[in-house]
Design a protein around this motif. Structure first.
Motif, PDB file in Angstrom:
ATOM      1  N   ALA A  26       0.843  -1.208   0.000  1.00 24.09           N
ATOM      2  CA  ALA A  26       0.000   0.000   0.000  1.00 24.09           C
ATOM      3  C   ALA A  26       0.871   1.248   0.000  1.00 24.09           C
ATOM      4  O   ALA A  26       0.629   2.210  -0.736  1.00 24.09           O
ATOM      5  CB  ALA A  26      -0.928  -0.009   1.223  1.00 24.09           C
ATOM      6  N   VAL A  27       1.903   1.232   0.836  1.00 19.82           N
ATOM      7  CA  VAL A  27       2.799   2.379   0.926  1.00 19.82           C
ATOM      8  C   VAL A  27       3.496   2.617  -0.408  1.00 19.82           C
ATOM      9  O   VAL A  27       3.579   3.742  -0.899  1.00 19.82           O
ATOM     10  CB  VAL A  27       3.847   2.138   2.040  1.00 19.82           C
ATOM     11  CG1 VAL A  27       4.975   3.142   1.936  1.00 19.82           C
ATOM     12  CG2 VAL A  27       3.185   2.202   3.408  1.00 19.82           C
ATOM     13  N   LEU A  28       3.965   1.536  -1.016  1.00 14.53           N
ATOM     14  CA  LEU A  28       4.687   1.669  -2.277  1.00 14.53           C
ATOM     15  C   LEU A  28       3.758   2.101  -3.405  1.00 14.53           C
ATOM     16  O   LEU A  28       4.192   2.693  -4.384  1.00 14.53           O
ATOM     17  CB  LEU A  28       5.389   0.354  -2.636  1.00 14.53           C
ATOM     18  CG  LEU A  28       6.531  -0.024  -1.681  1.00 14.53           C
ATOM     19  CD1 LEU A  28       7.148  -1.349  -2.095  1.00 14.53           C
ATOM     20  CD2 LEU A  28       7.594   1.070  -1.648  1.00 14.53           C
ATOM     21  N   ALA A  29       2.455   1.811  -3.254  1.00 13.89           N
ATOM     22  CA  ALA A  29       1.493   2.277  -4.253  1.00 13.89           C
ATOM     23  C   ALA A  29       1.185   3.759  -4.040  1.00 13.89           C
ATOM     24  O   ALA A  29       0.359   4.340  -4.740  1.00 13.89           O
ATOM     25  CB  ALA A  29       0.216   1.450  -4.168  1.00 13.89           C
ATOM     26  N   LYS A 128      14.264  15.800  -1.223  1.00 14.71           N
ATOM     27  CA  LYS A 128      13.416  14.751  -1.790  1.00 14.71           C
ATOM     28  C   LYS A 128      13.039  13.777  -0.678  1.00 14.71           C
ATOM     29  O   LYS A 128      13.902  13.143  -0.080  1.00 14.71           O
ATOM     30  CB  LYS A 128      14.203  14.042  -2.902  1.00 14.71           C
ATOM     31  CG  LYS A 128      13.543  12.805  -3.439  1.00 14.71           C
ATOM     32  CD  LYS A 128      12.825  13.089  -4.758  1.00 14.71           C
ATOM     33  CE  LYS A 128      12.120  11.823  -5.254  1.00 14.71           C
ATOM     34  NZ  LYS A 128      10.753  12.080  -5.695  1.00 14.71           N
ATOM     35  N   LEU A 129      11.734  13.686  -0.429  1.00 10.86           N
ATOM     36  CA  LEU A 129      11.262  12.774   0.613  1.00 10.86           C
ATOM     37  C   LEU A 129      10.631  11.545  -0.018  1.00 10.86           C
ATOM     38  O   LEU A 129       9.909  11.647  -1.014  1.00 10.86           O
ATOM     39  CB  LEU A 129      10.227  13.468   1.495  1.00 10.86           C
ATOM     40  CG  LEU A 129      10.701  14.701   2.275  1.00 10.86           C
ATOM     41  CD1 LEU A 129       9.554  15.308   3.061  1.00 10.86           C
ATOM     42  CD2 LEU A 129      11.849  14.335   3.194  1.00 10.86           C
ATOM     43  N   GLY A 130      10.894  10.391   0.564  1.00  9.88           N
ATOM     44  CA  GLY A 130      10.353   9.155   0.001  1.00  9.88           C
ATOM     45  C   GLY A 130       9.092   8.700   0.714  1.00  9.88           C
ATOM     46  O   GLY A 130       8.175   8.150   0.106  1.00  9.88           O
ATOM     47  N   LEU A 131       9.060   8.921   2.046  1.00 13.27           N
ATOM     48  CA  LEU A 131       7.946   8.434   2.845  1.00 13.27           C
ATOM     49  C   LEU A 131       8.020   9.122   4.191  1.00 13.27           C
ATOM     50  O   LEU A 131       9.107   9.407   4.696  1.00 13.27           O
ATOM     51  CB  LEU A 131       8.072   6.908   3.034  1.00 13.27           C
ATOM     52  CG  LEU A 131       7.082   6.201   3.968  1.00 13.27           C
ATOM     53  CD1 LEU A 131       5.673   6.263   3.403  1.00 13.27           C
ATOM     54  CD2 LEU A 131       7.492   4.738   4.155  1.00 13.27           C
ATOM     55  N   ILE A 132       6.852   9.418   4.748  1.00 15.88           N
ATOM     56  CA  ILE A 132       6.821   9.987   6.100  1.00 15.88           C
ATOM     57  C   ILE A 132       6.190   8.966   7.023  1.00 15.88           C
ATOM     58  O   ILE A 132       5.082   8.480   6.765  1.00 15.88           O
ATOM     59  CB  ILE A 132       6.039  11.303   6.117  1.00 15.88           C
ATOM     60  CG1 ILE A 132       6.853  12.363   5.366  1.00 15.88           C
ATOM     61  CG2 ILE A 132       5.787  11.775   7.555  1.00 15.88           C
ATOM     62  CD1 ILE A 132       6.039  13.426   4.760  1.00 15.88           C
ATOM     63  N   ARG A 162       3.694  16.342  -0.461  1.00  9.86           N
ATOM     64  CA  ARG A 162       4.408  15.375   0.378  1.00  9.86           C
ATOM     65  C   ARG A 162       4.218  13.957  -0.147  1.00  9.86           C
ATOM     66  O   ARG A 162       3.255  13.661  -0.846  1.00  9.86           O
ATOM     67  CB  ARG A 162       3.894  15.472   1.808  1.00  9.86           C
ATOM     68  CG  ARG A 162       2.406  15.146   1.950  1.00  9.86           C
ATOM     69  CD  ARG A 162       2.067  14.788   3.384  1.00  9.86           C
ATOM     70  NE  ARG A 162       0.638  14.563   3.564  1.00  9.86           N
ATOM     71  CZ  ARG A 162       0.021  13.426   3.284  1.00  9.86           C
ATOM     72  NH1 ARG A 162       0.696  12.416   2.755  1.00  9.86           N
ATOM     73  NH2 ARG A 162      -1.277  13.283   3.485  1.00  9.86           N
ATOM     74  N   PRO A 163       5.142  13.082   0.217  1.00  7.99           N
ATOM     75  CA  PRO A 163       4.968  11.662  -0.115  1.00  7.99           C
ATOM     76  C   PRO A 163       3.917  11.062   0.814  1.00  7.99           C
ATOM     77  O   PRO A 163       3.428  11.752   1.699  1.00  7.99           O
ATOM     78  CB  PRO A 163       6.348  11.074   0.178  1.00  7.99           C
ATOM     79  CG  PRO A 163       6.909  11.955   1.246  1.00  7.99           C
ATOM     80  CD  PRO A 163       6.383  13.335   0.954  1.00  7.99           C
ATOM     81  N   PRO A 164       3.562   9.792   0.646  1.00  8.16           N
ATOM     82  CA  PRO A 164       2.562   9.212   1.549  1.00  8.16           C
ATOM     83  C   PRO A 164       3.029   9.172   3.006  1.00  8.16           C
ATOM     84  O   PRO A 164       4.223   9.177   3.289  1.00  8.16           O
ATOM     85  CB  PRO A 164       2.370   7.799   1.009  1.00  8.16           C
ATOM     86  CG  PRO A 164       3.477   7.543   0.064  1.00  8.16           C
ATOM     87  CD  PRO A 164       3.951   8.861  -0.420  1.00  8.16           C
ATOM     88  N   ILE A 165       2.034   9.160   3.896  1.00  7.03           N
ATOM     89  CA  ILE A 165       2.297   9.017   5.320  1.00  7.03           C
ATOM     90  C   ILE A 165       1.955   7.595   5.732  1.00  7.03           C
ATOM     91  O   ILE A 165       0.911   7.063   5.345  1.00  7.03           O
ATOM     92  CB  ILE A 165       1.414   9.977   6.146  1.00  7.03           C
ATOM     93  CG1 ILE A 165       1.774  11.428   5.841  1.00  7.03           C
ATOM     94  CG2 ILE A 165       1.560   9.704   7.641  1.00  7.03           C
ATOM     95  CD1 ILE A 165       0.918  12.438   6.605  1.00  7.03           C
ATOM     96  N   LEU A 166       2.840   7.012   6.518  1.00  4.16           N
ATOM     97  CA  LEU A 166       2.535   5.713   7.123  1.00  4.16           C
ATOM     98  C   LEU A 166       2.438   5.911   8.633  1.00  4.16           C
ATOM     99  O   LEU A 166       3.413   6.294   9.269  1.00  4.16           O
ATOM    100  CB  LEU A 166       3.643   4.708   6.792  1.00  4.16           C
ATOM    101  CG  LEU A 166       3.614   3.378   7.549  1.00  4.16           C
ATOM    102  CD1 LEU A 166       2.339   2.587   7.258  1.00  4.16           C
ATOM    103  CD2 LEU A 166       4.844   2.521   7.188  1.00  4.16           C
ATOM    104  N   ALA A 167       1.235   5.720   9.184  1.00  5.42           N
ATOM    105  CA  ALA A 167       1.047   5.857  10.633  1.00  5.42           C
ATOM    106  C   ALA A 167       1.050   4.469  11.257  1.00  5.42           C
ATOM    107  O   ALA A 167       0.294   3.602  10.845  1.00  5.42           O
ATOM    108  CB  ALA A 167      -0.263   6.572  10.929  1.00  5.42           C
TER     109      ALA A 167
END
Lengths: 477, 338
Positions: A26-29, A128-132, A162-167
């Motif tokens: 999901a995060v990579l999508a 460059k941010l990849g994921l938060i 922003r890139p996706p957030i993973l909580a």
């Protein structure tokens, strides 16, 4: 590269654990994602692995210094060099070093207060941010057991594009999940909730007279196998239990937040290496303990919240083998726990002192330095004083106190129910589908079927002389 | 017992002229005129700042016991060592301390040593271990050190071990102090011992063990120069020549308790020159007693102004804060932030 291949080559695992792959995909999508995985189910991998797929830095926001350092060390163990943590406890030298290499890191851990600083915000806007990643995301909710007002500012600090957030969190109720999604301004998040049930944990709750507690605990420890942790509420008690166990010949020691850093580290390592079998600890112990074979967790009190109870017992049986978690309580425990839990809430007196400081033009943080209130109480008070009028704050604090009381009642209710496991799951809006054998003390439990008997470990009382010890450490002759 | 004896022996050196807290301030390394002056007066350099983290409560338990057991008594608010007290310390020689030159910095050396020993101990088995020291400066230092020496070569591992062992053997200290130091180190699948564990195994109180350990660290660093692999780990640990020669002279007089005017007169220099020296001292010494010259409030005000105005120009700050002197502003700007 295939995810499986990265998993193997980078981390040395042959297969994903339950739930991990869905979250990572999901995060990579590119989707905002909320993931709840119980303690010990490999939460960290859910952002560690994407670090080798996405472009740009993975920023991890983490509430606790010890947790942050632990994660950094873990990544370094996997051979990652481009990893660092930036927090207010770093020495100026260290801070400058991190600052100079800011954009070069693959993984960058930030404390929420660092994230709030203009300088850091500016830097994040440009790189460059990849994921938060927001770790321990339940801290964002005032209904969580560890509310961090700083967490509420995370969304503001992030760049617009922003890139996706993973909580991530181990345990959260529906109310907390909705707070997480709301305050992080997540966009149609994918939500993964893994069952909080741990079939290999066997729950016990035993009512006992206060004066019989210690004897019962010692007997249990010297009858069944360890390693294990005894959780208690005061530093003094940790030392008392440790000394009683030592007298009974058990390899035990104590651990609490008042010990110096080096000693705390040594206790952790001794436990992890199997040089010690039992730790008598306050709830300061546990973060960053990667020990799979813990067979027992004992509480001599009612924990403050269901979530903290889940966290603490969740440290047992990470190897998947049976483990026994026992809670001893007496009738007055609930009142005592409420007292401890509300100790760190500000009071009306604090509110007026806070305003007096403000009127006198004094730095309000001095309240803590001058010993007028605890750090935690100040953090909560300071936040609400900036949000609400003083009279409303008083109201708010009463609500928080009532909530703490309710949380303790919830724990009491669960451990005295007709099935501890079923009620624990119900608390997290889950239904128990299959009851394991020896489910819990309410359903009936046979300790001998769960644990092997205690074995006396060689508890040598003599030290070597320094030459011998040095030779053991450095056997290079 | 070691701590008890050390405290009594220092009271004996004070010659019945100091109160019960004097040793506490000495051990803590208090930079007040009195404590510093006493260091010179009673030749207490070795014991200055040997336990900066000692708490008053912890110290008081020792003092109360000393009074109760009548090793010391109080006369006109001064501590007097009794006959019994003198007997206690008859054969007591506290060796190895050099507090004046370390002041707590010996712990930075120990961190490096601990991480090197742990790495070498693990090296033949694995390089995936959790470092016992997590502080970044220590890790970077040790990484550079190990890389420089190509630490995976058995030759280096042997040399390091031999140098450490020979150095420890040469130290004029009792075996127990060395044993404590070595047991605080960790290696492959064997962790160091906590103070509490050592207390139980050695049947000696924690403060005594810690003091012995400090004496061992001080002498280890002081004697390391002939053992290059150890000496390399002592870089920037010892506090030696922080100041220029002239300032050093002023500093020496200042810490003996002379006033600025007295120093100027004595050295036949202008007061402004002495003020320069003090600013240099403030700059180089994190423990410079700034509050002796500027109140805490004024210090904060000056720092705030410097930050808001983004300036270190004295005049600009002085204009905003007319009640402070140029000298005060200079000191604050020179002093390291807390």
């Amino acid at each position: 590269m295939e995810l499986q291949q990265i998993l193997h080559e980078r981390f040395g695992y042959t297969a994903f654990r339950e739930g991990q792959q869905d979250i990572i995909e999901a995060v990579l999508a590119g989707r905002d994602t909320v993931a709840l995985l119980p303690t010990g189910m490999g939460k960290s991998l859910c952002y560690q692995l994407p670090g080798y797929v996405v472009e740009g830095t993975i920023v991890v926001i983490s509430p606790l210094l010890s947790l942050m350092q632990d994660q950094v060390e873990q990544l370094k163990q996997f051979g990652e060099k481009r990893v660092a943590a930036l927090n207010s406890f770093l020495s100026p030298d260290d801070k400058q070093f991190v600052w100079q290499h800011f954009e070069d890191y693959r993984f960058l851990f930030l404390s929420p207060e660092m994230l709030a600083s203009q300088a850091v915000k500016g830097r994040l806007q440009q790189m460059k941010l990849g994921l938060i990643v927001v770790d321990e995301a339940h801290c964002i909710s005032q209904w969580g057991y560890d509310f961090r007002p700083d967490y509420l500012q995370i969304a503001d600090a992030l760049p617009a594009a922003r890139p996706p957030i993973l909580a991530l969190s181990a345990t959260a109720t529906a109310r907390i999940i909705s707070d997480i999604e709301h305050y992080l301004a997540m966009k149609q998040p994918a939500t993964f909730i893994h069952s909080v049930d741990r079939p290999n944990l066997h729950y016990e709750a035993l009512e006992i007279e206060p004066f019989e507690k210690a004897a019962a605990i010692i007997k249990q420890v010297t009858t069944f196998e360890g390693p294990g942790i005894i959780y208690t509420q005061s530093r003094k008690k940790t030392m008392e239990y440790a000394s009683m166990l030592q007298q009974a010949g058990v390899r035990a020691t104590f651990y609490h937040g008042g010990m110096e850093q080096q000693d705390r580290m040594l206790v952790q390592r001794q436990f992890m290496h199997g040089e010690l079998d039992w730790i008598c600890a306050t709830n300061a112990f546990g973060m960053g303990i990667h020990k799979n074979n813990i067979r027992q967790i004992i509480h001599d009190h009612l924990p403050q919240t269901v979530s903290s109870y889940m966290q603490e017992v969740g440290r047992a049986g990470r190897d998947g083998l049976p483990a026994l978690v026992t809670l001893y309580y007496d009738a007055r425990d609930a009142a005592r726990t409420v007292e401890v839990a509300t100790l760190d809430l500000p009071t009306d007196v604090h509110i007026s002192r806070y305003m007096a400081y403000a009127d006198a033009g004094k730095t309000r943080a001095q309240l803590v330095a001058n010993g007028e209130m605890t750090d935690t109480a100040f953090r909560v008070l300071d936040y609400w004083m900036r949000q609400l009028a003083p009279s409303e704050v008083s109201q708010k604090i009463q609500e928080l106190a009532a909530d703490k009381q309710q949380q303790v009642s919830a724990v009491a209710k669960i451990v005295t129910s007709t099935c501890i496991r079923a009620q624990l799951l119900a608390y997290f809006d889950e239904q128990l589908l299959e009851k394991p054998q020896n489910c819990c003390s309410a359903c009936g439990i046979e300790r001998h079927a769960i644990l092997a008997p205690y074995t006396d470990k060689n508890n040598s009382k003599d030290l070597l002389n320094w030459q011998q010890r040095l030779n053991q450490l450095l056997p290079f002759n | 017992m070691f701590a008890t004896k050390l405290i009594v022996s220092i009271f004996a050196r004070y010659n019945n002229q100091r109160g019960p807290s004097a040793v506490y301030h000495l051990f803590k390394g208090k930079k007040s005129g009195q404590t510093i002056q006493d260091v010179g007066l009673f030749q207490l350099y070795p014991f200055f700042s040997i336990t900066p983290k000692l708490t008053k409560a912890q110290y008081d338990t020792y003092i109360e016991k000393l009074f109760a057991e009548q090793f010391i008594l109080l006369t006109d608010e001064n501590v007097v060592v009794t006959e019994k007290g003198h007997q206690l310390i008859e054969d007591f020689r506290p060796e190895g301390f050099d507090g004046w030159h370390y002041r707590g910095r010996e712990h930075a050396f120990f961190k490096r040593l601990a991480l090197v020993v742990q790495t070498l101990s693990n090296a033949p088995q694995t390089m995936r271990f959790l470092p016992i020291e997590q502080d970044g400066a220590t890790q970077r230092f040790v990484k550079q050190y190990l890389r420089h020496y190509d630490f995976q070569q058995p030759a280096f591992q042997q040399q390091f071990t031999t140098q450490l062992r020979t150095l420890l053997e040469r130290l004029q200290l009792d075996e127990r102090s060395k044993q404590i130091l070595v047991y605080r180190l960790s290696g492959y699948e064997q962790s160091g011992y906590t103070w509490h564990q050592l207390e139980q195994l050695l049947k000696e109180d924690v403060l005594s063990l810690q003091l012995r350990y400090i004496s061992c660290l001080h002498s280890l660093i002081n004697e390391a120069q002939h053992y290059p692999l150890i000496a390399d780990l002592t870089q920037h640990i010892r506090i030696d020549q922080l100041l220029t020669q002239s300032t050093q002279k002023t500093a020496t007089l200042f810490y003996k308790g002379y006033s600025l005017e007295q120093i100027a007169q004595f050295r036949q220099l202008k007061i402004s020159t002495i003020e320069d020296h003090l600013a240099e001292m403030a700059m180089n010494d994190a423990q410079f007693p700034l509050t002796q010259f500027v109140s805490i409030d004024d210090t904060a005000a000056i720092r705030t102004q410097a930050q808001t105005l983004q300036t270190t120009k004295l005049r600009a700050i002085k204009e905003q804060l007319p009640h402070v002197s140029y000298f005060q502003i200079r000191l604050v700007l020179a002093a390291k932030g807390e």
